[in-house]
Design a protein around this motif. Structure first.
Motif, PDB file in Angstrom:
ATOM      1  N   ALA A 212       0.794  -1.034  -0.071  1.00  0.00           N
ATOM      2  CA  ALA A 212      -0.073  -0.227  -0.224  1.00  0.00           C
ATOM      3  C   ALA A 212       0.953   1.354   0.328  1.00  0.00           C
ATOM      4  O   ALA A 212       1.747   1.046   0.374  1.00  0.00           O
ATOM      5  N   SER A 213       0.197   2.456  -0.335  1.00  0.00           N
ATOM      6  CA  SER A 213       1.200   3.800  -0.636  1.00  0.00           C
ATOM      7  C   SER A 213       0.202   4.484   0.430  1.00  0.00           C
ATOM      8  O   SER A 213      -0.683   4.289   0.669  1.00  0.00           O
ATOM      9  N   VAL A 214       1.359   5.279   1.331  1.00  0.00           N
ATOM     10  CA  VAL A 214       1.239   5.914   2.251  1.00  0.00           C
ATOM     11  C   VAL A 214       1.077   7.553   1.860  1.00  0.00           C
ATOM     12  O   VAL A 214       2.382   7.700   1.472  1.00  0.00           O
ATOM     13  N   ILE A 215       0.066   8.238   2.764  1.00  0.00           N
ATOM     14  CA  ILE A 215       0.185  10.004   2.159  1.00  0.00           C
ATOM     15  C   ILE A 215       0.746  10.470   3.742  1.00  0.00           C
ATOM     16  O   ILE A 215      -1.106  10.097   4.493  1.00  0.00           O
ATOM     17  N   GLY A 216       0.443  10.968   4.299  1.00  0.00           N
ATOM     18  CA  GLY A 216       0.752  12.095   5.649  1.00  0.00           C
ATOM     19  C   GLY A 216       0.811  13.519   4.939  1.00  0.00           C
ATOM     20  O   GLY A 216       1.094  14.329   4.699  1.00  0.00           O
ATOM     21  N   VAL A 217       0.217  13.950   5.964  1.00  0.00           N
ATOM     22  CA  VAL A 217      -0.327  15.507   6.130  1.00  0.00           C
ATOM     23  C   VAL A 217      -0.292  15.992   6.730  1.00  0.00           C
ATOM     24  O   VAL A 217      -0.601  16.118   7.846  1.00  0.00           O
ATOM     25  N   ASP A 218       0.376  17.249   7.383  1.00  0.00           N
ATOM     26  CA  ASP A 218       0.540  18.260   8.564  1.00  0.00           C
ATOM     27  C   ASP A 218       0.934  19.064   8.870  1.00  0.00           C
ATOM     28  O   ASP A 218       1.895  19.925   7.070  1.00  0.00           O
ATOM     29  N   SER A 219       0.137  20.338   9.125  1.00  0.00           N
ATOM     30  CA  SER A 219       0.147  21.678   9.214  1.00  0.00           C
ATOM     31  C   SER A 219       2.172  21.980   9.821  1.00  0.00           C
ATOM     32  O   SER A 219       1.961  22.879  10.006  1.00  0.00           O
ATOM     33  N   ASP A 220       3.002  21.096  10.673  1.00  0.00           N
ATOM     34  CA  ASP A 220       3.981  20.908  11.406  1.00  0.00           C
ATOM     35  C   ASP A 220       5.049  20.279  10.911  1.00  0.00           C
ATOM     36  O   ASP A 220       5.407  19.407  10.476  1.00  0.00           O
ATOM     37  N   PRO A 221       5.889  21.715  10.665  1.00  0.00           N
ATOM     38  CA  PRO A 221       6.751  21.272   9.734  1.00  0.00           C
ATOM     39  C   PRO A 221       7.885  19.997  10.908  1.00  0.00           C
ATOM     40  O   PRO A 221       8.189  18.887  10.236  1.00  0.00           O
ATOM     41  N   ALA A 222       8.124  20.108  12.510  1.00  0.00           N
ATOM     42  CA  ALA A 222       8.606  19.689  13.101  1.00  0.00           C
ATOM     43  C   ALA A 222       8.559  17.968  13.174  1.00  0.00           C
ATOM     44  O   ALA A 222       8.544  17.111  13.481  1.00  0.00           O
ATOM     45  N   GLN A 223       6.845  18.175  13.437  1.00  0.00           N
ATOM     46  CA  GLN A 223       5.774  16.840  13.327  1.00  0.00           C
ATOM     47  C   GLN A 223       6.222  15.766  11.700  1.00  0.00           C
ATOM     48  O   GLN A 223       6.984  14.688  11.363  1.00  0.00           O
ATOM     49  N   LEU A 224       6.384  16.792  10.618  1.00  0.00           N
ATOM     50  CA  LEU A 224       6.836  15.998   9.161  1.00  0.00           C
ATOM     51  C   LEU A 224       7.855  15.941   9.336  1.00  0.00           C
ATOM     52  O   LEU A 224       8.365  14.606   8.851  1.00  0.00           O
ATOM     53  N   ASP A 225       9.355  16.076  10.346  1.00  0.00           N
ATOM     54  CA  ASP A 225      10.397  15.699  10.189  1.00  0.00           C
ATOM     55  C   ASP A 225      10.266  14.702  11.263  1.00  0.00           C
ATOM     56  O   ASP A 225      10.965  13.245  10.346  1.00  0.00           O
ATOM     57  N   ALA A 226       9.538  14.442  12.233  1.00  0.00           N
ATOM     58  CA  ALA A 226       9.712  13.076  12.855  1.00  0.00           C
ATOM     59  C   ALA A 226       8.806  12.007  11.986  1.00  0.00           C
ATOM     60  O   ALA A 226       9.588  10.717  11.974  1.00  0.00           O
ATOM     61  N   ALA A 227       7.696  12.639  11.247  1.00  0.00           N
ATOM     62  CA  ALA A 227       6.845  11.820  10.274  1.00  0.00           C
ATOM     63  C   ALA A 227       7.918  10.555   9.229  1.00  0.00           C
ATOM     64  O   ALA A 227       8.361   9.255   8.951  1.00  0.00           O
ATOM     65  N   ALA A 228       8.747  11.712   8.531  1.00  0.00           N
ATOM     66  CA  ALA A 228      10.328  10.704   7.955  1.00  0.00           C
ATOM     67  C   ALA A 228      10.978  10.604   7.954  1.00  0.00           C
ATOM     68  O   ALA A 228      11.426   9.531   7.657  1.00  0.00           O
ATOM     69  N   ASN A 229      11.579  11.132   9.316  1.00  0.00           N
ATOM     70  CA  ASN A 229      12.641   9.722  10.672  1.00  0.00           C
ATOM     71  C   ASN A 229      11.677   7.909  10.478  1.00  0.00           C
ATOM     72  O   ASN A 229      12.082   7.959  11.012  1.00  0.00           O
ATOM     73  N   ASN A 230      10.724   8.510  10.941  1.00  0.00           N
ATOM     74  CA  ASN A 230       9.335   7.527  10.706  1.00  0.00           C
ATOM     75  C   ASN A 230       9.375   6.525   9.713  1.00  0.00           C
ATOM     76  O   ASN A 230       8.643   5.058  10.033  1.00  0.00           O
TER      77      ASN A 230
ATOM     78  N   THR B  20       5.028   9.535   1.144  1.00  0.00           N
ATOM     79  CA  THR B  20       4.875  10.482   0.868  1.00  0.00           C
ATOM     80  C   THR B  20       4.322  11.961   1.688  1.00  0.00           C
ATOM     81  O   THR B  20       3.288  11.483   2.572  1.00  0.00           O
ATOM     82  N   LEU B  21       5.132  12.594   2.481  1.00  0.00           N
ATOM     83  CA  LEU B  21       4.943  13.736   3.277  1.00  0.00           C
ATOM     84  C   LEU B  21       4.789  14.874   2.591  1.00  0.00           C
ATOM     85  O   LEU B  21       5.077  15.153   2.221  1.00  0.00           O
ATOM     86  N   LEU B  22       3.230  15.366   2.699  1.00  0.00           N
ATOM     87  CA  LEU B  22       2.923  16.391   2.285  1.00  0.00           C
ATOM     88  C   LEU B  22       3.125  17.876   3.770  1.00  0.00           C
ATOM     89  O   LEU B  22       2.273  17.554   4.474  1.00  0.00           O
ATOM     90  N   HIS B  23       3.183  19.374   3.581  1.00  0.00           N
ATOM     91  CA  HIS B  23       3.453  20.064   4.796  1.00  0.00           C
ATOM     92  C   HIS B  23       1.871  20.264   3.979  1.00  0.00           C
ATOM     93  O   HIS B  23       1.913  21.328   2.684  1.00  0.00           O
ATOM     94  N   GLY B  24       0.833  20.676   4.502  1.00  0.00           N
ATOM     95  CA  GLY B  24      -1.059  21.679   4.544  1.00  0.00           C
ATOM     96  C   GLY B  24      -1.703  21.359   5.827  1.00  0.00           C
ATOM     97  O   GLY B  24      -0.739  20.898   7.002  1.00  0.00           O
ATOM     98  N   SER B  25      -2.558  21.599   5.591  1.00  0.00           N
ATOM     99  CA  SER B  25      -3.975  21.344   6.499  1.00  0.00           C
ATOM    100  C   SER B  25      -5.231  20.490   6.459  1.00  0.00           C
ATOM    101  O   SER B  25      -4.870  20.247   4.837  1.00  0.00           O
ATOM    102  N   ALA B  26      -5.748  19.630   7.276  1.00  0.00           N
ATOM    103  CA  ALA B  26      -6.673  18.319   6.650  1.00  0.00           C
ATOM    104  C   ALA B  26      -7.517  19.046   6.241  1.00  0.00           C
ATOM    105  O   ALA B  26      -8.616  18.243   5.955  1.00  0.00           O
ATOM    106  N   THR B  27      -7.793  20.960   6.549  1.00  0.00           N
ATOM    107  CA  THR B  27      -9.454  21.639   5.770  1.00  0.00           C
ATOM    108  C   THR B  27      -8.722  21.863   4.198  1.00  0.00           C
ATOM    109  O   THR B  27     -10.114  22.224   3.992  1.00  0.00           O
ATOM    110  N   ALA B  28      -7.904  21.843   3.936  1.00  0.00           N
ATOM    111  CA  ALA B  28      -7.099  22.150   2.476  1.00  0.00           C
ATOM    112  C   ALA B  28      -5.986  21.542   1.986  1.00  0.00           C
ATOM    113  O   ALA B  28      -4.777  21.984   1.638  1.00  0.00           O
ATOM    114  N   LEU B  29      -6.481  20.096   1.967  1.00  0.00           N
ATOM    115  CA  LEU B  29      -5.345  19.151   1.522  1.00  0.00           C
ATOM    116  C   LEU B  29      -4.532  19.727   0.335  1.00  0.00           C
ATOM    117  O   LEU B  29      -5.646  19.874  -0.915  1.00  0.00           O
ATOM    118  N   PRO B  30      -3.319  19.780  -0.120  1.00  0.00           N
ATOM    119  CA  PRO B  30      -2.732  19.891  -0.913  1.00  0.00           C
ATOM    120  C   PRO B  30      -2.143  18.232  -1.747  1.00  0.00           C
ATOM    121  O   PRO B  30      -1.286  17.851  -2.544  1.00  0.00           O
TER     122      PRO B  30
END
Length: 96
Positions: free
Chosen positions: A61-79, A85-95
């Protein structure tokens, strides 16, 4: 019994940046009934613990994560490593 052994094996693997509890993430991933070829989207992924479990359970399966906090995305990339695919954005306006 096999499922319990698989669960224990997954719980023994530590994530570099722990976030949401591993057991709950595993249960949610199992309940989603993901199949190879599916796309798993977490619109507020944080440290991506759920996506990490989805990757372990369903490597096809392919996984896509979206979060508005760059620090959380950095941690997600480590995990997750490079297979997500990790994207910086808002859950209310998905990029997407």
């Amino acid at each position: 019994l096999v499922e319990l052994l698989a669960l224990k094996q997954r719980m023994d693997r530590d994530l570099p940046c722990p976030g949401f509890r591993r057991l709950e993430s595993y249960v949610v991933a199992q309940a989603a009934r993901i199949k190879p070829g599916d796309v798993v989207l977490d619109p507020f992924c944080g440290k991506a613990t759920f996506l990490a479990e989805a990757q372990l359970c369903w490597p096809g399966a392919s996984v896509i994560g979206v979060d508005s906090d760059p620090a959380q995305l950095d941690a997600a990339a480590n995990n997750l490593g490079s297979n997500a695919t990790l994207l910086h954005g808002s859950a209310t306006a998905l990029p997407l």
